[in-house]
Design a protein around this motif. Structure first.
Motif, PDB file in Angstrom:
ATOM      1  N   ARG A  96       0.795  -1.227   0.000  1.00 30.21           N
ATOM      2  CA  ARG A  96       0.000   0.000   0.000  1.00 30.21           C
ATOM      3  C   ARG A  96       0.831   1.283   0.000  1.00 30.21           C
ATOM      4  O   ARG A  96       0.372   2.312  -0.505  1.00 30.21           O
ATOM      5  CB  ARG A  96      -0.902   0.024   1.240  1.00 30.21           C
ATOM      6  N   ALA A  97       2.012   1.253   0.626  1.00 33.22           N
ATOM      7  CA  ALA A  97       2.733   2.504   0.880  1.00 33.22           C
ATOM      8  C   ALA A  97       4.201   2.388   0.483  1.00 33.22           C
ATOM      9  O   ALA A  97       4.732   1.292   0.288  1.00 33.22           O
ATOM     10  CB  ALA A  97       2.615   2.877   2.358  1.00 33.22           C
ATOM     11  N   ALA A  98       4.844   3.549   0.383  1.00 32.06           N
ATOM     12  CA  ALA A  98       6.240   3.614  -0.024  1.00 32.06           C
ATOM     13  C   ALA A  98       7.156   3.022   1.042  1.00 32.06           C
ATOM     14  O   ALA A  98       6.929   3.175   2.244  1.00 32.06           O
ATOM     15  CB  ALA A  98       6.642   5.068  -0.291  1.00 32.06           C
ATOM     16  N   TYR A  99       8.205   2.360   0.593  1.00 28.15           N
ATOM     17  CA  TYR A  99       9.181   1.736   1.499  1.00 28.15           C
ATOM     18  C   TYR A  99       9.780   2.750   2.465  1.00 28.15           C
ATOM     19  O   TYR A  99       9.941   2.479   3.654  1.00 28.15           O
ATOM     20  CB  TYR A  99      10.276   1.080   0.659  1.00 28.15           C
ATOM     21  N   THR A 100      10.110   3.946   1.960  1.00 33.41           N
ATOM     22  CA  THR A 100      10.774   4.961   2.789  1.00 33.41           C
ATOM     23  C   THR A 100       9.867   5.498   3.887  1.00 33.41           C
ATOM     24  O   THR A 100      10.338   6.116   4.837  1.00 33.41           O
ATOM     25  CB  THR A 100      11.260   6.138   1.925  1.00 33.41           C
ATOM     26  N   VAL A 101       8.549   5.285   3.754  1.00 32.62           N
ATOM     27  CA  VAL A 101       7.611   5.695   4.797  1.00 32.62           C
ATOM     28  C   VAL A 101       7.310   4.526   5.733  1.00 32.62           C
ATOM     29  O   VAL A 101       7.326   4.658   6.961  1.00 32.62           O
ATOM     30  CB  VAL A 101       6.303   6.231   4.181  1.00 32.62           C
ATOM     31  N   VAL A 102       7.039   3.369   5.154  1.00 30.99           N
ATOM     32  CA  VAL A 102       6.655   2.201   5.939  1.00 30.99           C
ATOM     33  C   VAL A 102       7.781   1.734   6.855  1.00 30.99           C
ATOM     34  O   VAL A 102       7.578   1.506   8.054  1.00 30.99           O
ATOM     35  CB  VAL A 102       6.236   1.054   4.992  1.00 30.99           C
ATOM     36  N   TYR A 103       8.978   1.583   6.290  1.00 30.62           N
ATOM     37  CA  TYR A 103      10.084   0.994   7.047  1.00 30.62           C
ATOM     38  C   TYR A 103      10.391   1.763   8.334  1.00 30.62           C
ATOM     39  O   TYR A 103      10.526   1.158   9.411  1.00 30.62           O
ATOM     40  CB  TYR A 103      11.321   0.885   6.153  1.00 30.62           C
ATOM     41  N   PRO A 104      10.505   3.107   8.295  1.00 27.47           N
ATOM     42  CA  PRO A 104      10.767   3.827   9.548  1.00 27.47           C
ATOM     43  C   PRO A 104       9.651   3.694  10.586  1.00 27.47           C
ATOM     44  O   PRO A 104       9.926   3.672  11.787  1.00 27.47           O
ATOM     45  CB  PRO A 104      10.908   5.286   9.090  1.00 27.47           C
ATOM     46  N   VAL A 105       8.400   3.632  10.143  1.00 29.16           N
ATOM     47  CA  VAL A 105       7.299   3.486  11.105  1.00 29.16           C
ATOM     48  C   VAL A 105       7.406   2.141  11.826  1.00 29.16           C
ATOM     49  O   VAL A 105       7.261   2.062  13.063  1.00 29.16           O
ATOM     50  CB  VAL A 105       5.931   3.616  10.402  1.00 29.16           C
ATOM     51  N   VAL A 106       7.667   1.084  11.084  1.00 28.59           N
ATOM     52  CA  VAL A 106       7.807  -0.249  11.687  1.00 28.59           C
ATOM     53  C   VAL A 106       8.972  -0.262  12.669  1.00 28.59           C
ATOM     54  O   VAL A 106       8.851  -0.711  13.814  1.00 28.59           O
ATOM     55  CB  VAL A 106       8.020  -1.320  10.596  1.00 28.59           C
ATOM     56  N   ARG A 107      10.107   0.254  12.231  1.00 27.33           N
ATOM     57  CA  ARG A 107      11.310   0.187  13.066  1.00 27.33           C
ATOM     58  C   ARG A 107      11.250   1.174  14.229  1.00 27.33           C
ATOM     59  O   ARG A 107      11.900   0.960  15.259  1.00 27.33           O
ATOM     60  CB  ARG A 107      12.560   0.456  12.242  1.00 27.33           C
ATOM     61  N   TRP A 146       7.854  10.841   8.637  1.00 27.17           N
ATOM     62  CA  TRP A 146       7.047  12.029   8.368  1.00 27.17           C
ATOM     63  C   TRP A 146       7.636  12.843   7.218  1.00 27.17           C
ATOM     64  O   TRP A 146       6.898  13.300   6.334  1.00 27.17           O
ATOM     65  CB  TRP A 146       6.964  12.874   9.635  1.00 27.17           C
ATOM     66  N   VAL A 147       8.941  13.006   7.218  1.00 29.98           N
ATOM     67  CA  VAL A 147       9.614  13.739   6.133  1.00 29.98           C
ATOM     68  C   VAL A 147       9.402  13.019   4.808  1.00 29.98           C
ATOM     69  O   VAL A 147       9.044  13.634   3.788  1.00 29.98           O
ATOM     70  CB  VAL A 147      11.118  13.889   6.431  1.00 29.98           C
ATOM     71  N   ASN A 148       9.599  11.703   4.797  1.00 29.69           N
ATOM     72  CA  ASN A 148       9.430  10.930   3.568  1.00 29.69           C
ATOM     73  C   ASN A 148       7.989  10.975   3.072  1.00 29.69           C
ATOM     74  O   ASN A 148       7.725  11.010   1.871  1.00 29.69           O
ATOM     75  CB  ASN A 148       9.848   9.477   3.804  1.00 29.69           C
ATOM     76  N   LEU A 149       7.047  10.990   4.019  1.00 32.92           N
ATOM     77  CA  LEU A 149       5.628  11.031   3.667  1.00 32.92           C
ATOM     78  C   LEU A 149       5.280  12.303   2.904  1.00 32.92           C
ATOM     79  O   LEU A 149       4.486  12.284   1.962  1.00 32.92           O
ATOM     80  CB  LEU A 149       4.784  10.930   4.941  1.00 32.92           C
ATOM     81  N   HIS A 150       5.879  13.431   3.299  1.00 32.79           N
ATOM     82  CA  HIS A 150       5.538  14.712   2.709  1.00 32.79           C
ATOM     83  C   HIS A 150       6.416  15.094   1.517  1.00 32.79           C
ATOM     84  O   HIS A 150       6.255  16.162   0.949  1.00 32.79           O
ATOM     85  CB  HIS A 150       5.596  15.810   3.775  1.00 32.79           C
TER      86      HIS A 150
END
Length: 300
Positions: A96-107, A146-150
């Motif tokens: 569903r989402a970009a790796y650069t956003v998902v990975y930091p949230v999980v970690r 958050w930075v990657n999301l925006h």
């Protein structure tokens, strides 16, 4: 080797080795995440990696080490369930989402919950200084997301769903880290536990991936998937095996926190090898993550 590790557990020598293993795990996990997200469907990528794990782990588990019995066998079955749930949430979030956003949230979610769980289950306690380090590390990781999301052109609805799955995956990271640490501590030989762990927890996703591949109208070639899976299986041994051995040697919470520096290594891999732009904000946040890890390690 197993007897040596058990012998140095809880000693200063064991703590130093645990730090090295946790950092090695962080580097390996950054590569592992990129392998799963890559150009292939994340379900197929994970299925290929697990198939590779069966290939390299089955001979060791079935012929070289004792078969698990009693409590260890039950714990391995529990690990199968927990890791299956983790793998599903990761695949759904990557879908569903970009790796650069998902990975930091999980970690970023994982270490906070793991430290709390370790305090209850293993009676580990962090000092005020170490909690400051945990806050720096997790805060830096989540701000990086958050930075990657925006900075990406995104499907907002899909991204929100992906972030919810990423949050669930982060909680499952904490659960499996604590559970696996308990499991490997119950085994007489940690390498026997690891061999059976990688064999048993890899049995599910190859079947799921095969079903998904057969249902596709445009099926990807199996050759590149096999290569990716074989490489990923060795990386998985380093990543998951490294952090599990670290939790056997020293504190579970500290190993979990150090492993989450994988976010920094993921960004460095993207910058050095993939030509991705890092920028000042990401550099500052990666510095905050690294600083948090140092504070946790030095404040113990």
């Amino acid at each position: 080797m197993g007897e040596f590790l058990v012998g140095i557990a809880g000693t200063p020598e064991g703590a130093r080795l645990a730090t090295l293993l946790a950092l090695m795990s962080a580097v390996a996990h950054a590569a592992f995440g990129a392998l799963q997200k890559g150009r292939h469907d994340p379900w197929l990528s994970r299925g290929a990696i697990d198939a590779g794990l069966i290939v390299i782990s089955a001979p060791v588990a079935l012929f070289l080490v004792p078969w698990p019995t009693g409590q260890v066998a039950v714990l391995l079955l529990g690990a199968l369930v927990i890791h299956f749930a983790y793998k599903v949430t990761m695949a759904l979030s990557y879908e569903r989402a970009a790796y650069t956003v998902v990975y930091p949230v999980v970690r970023g979610t994982g270490p906070l919950v793991t430290v709390l769980a370790a305090s209850v289950i293993f009676h580990e306690h962090f000092s005020v200084v170490q909690w400051l380090g945990v806050s720096c590390l997790s805060g830096g990781i989540l701000m990086l997301a958050w930075v990657n999301l925006h900075e990406n052109d995104i499907d907002l609805r899909g991204m929100k769903i992906g972030l919810l799955w990423a949050l669930a995956a982060g909680i499952l990271v904490a659960i499996y880290t604590t559970y696996d640490a308990y499991g490997i501590r119950q085994a007489t030989d940690p390498f026997t536990f690891l061999a059976w762990f990688f064999f048993i927890t890899a049995l599910d996703f190859p079947l799921l991936a095969a079903w998904r591949w057969r249902a596709m109208t445009d099926r990807p070639a199996l050759g590149p998937l096999f290569v990716r899976g074989l490489v990923g299986s060795f990386v998985a041994w380093l990543s998951f095996g490294g952090v599990m051995l670290a939790t056997r040697l020293d504190k579970v919470g500290e190993a979990a926190v150090l492993r989450e520096t994988s976010t920094v290594f993921a960004a460095l891999i993207g910058w050095l090898f993939l030509g991705e732009h890092v920028g000042k904000r990401r550099t500052a946040l990666m510095g905050l993550v690294a600083l948090g890890a140092v504070i946790v390690e030095m404040g113990g």
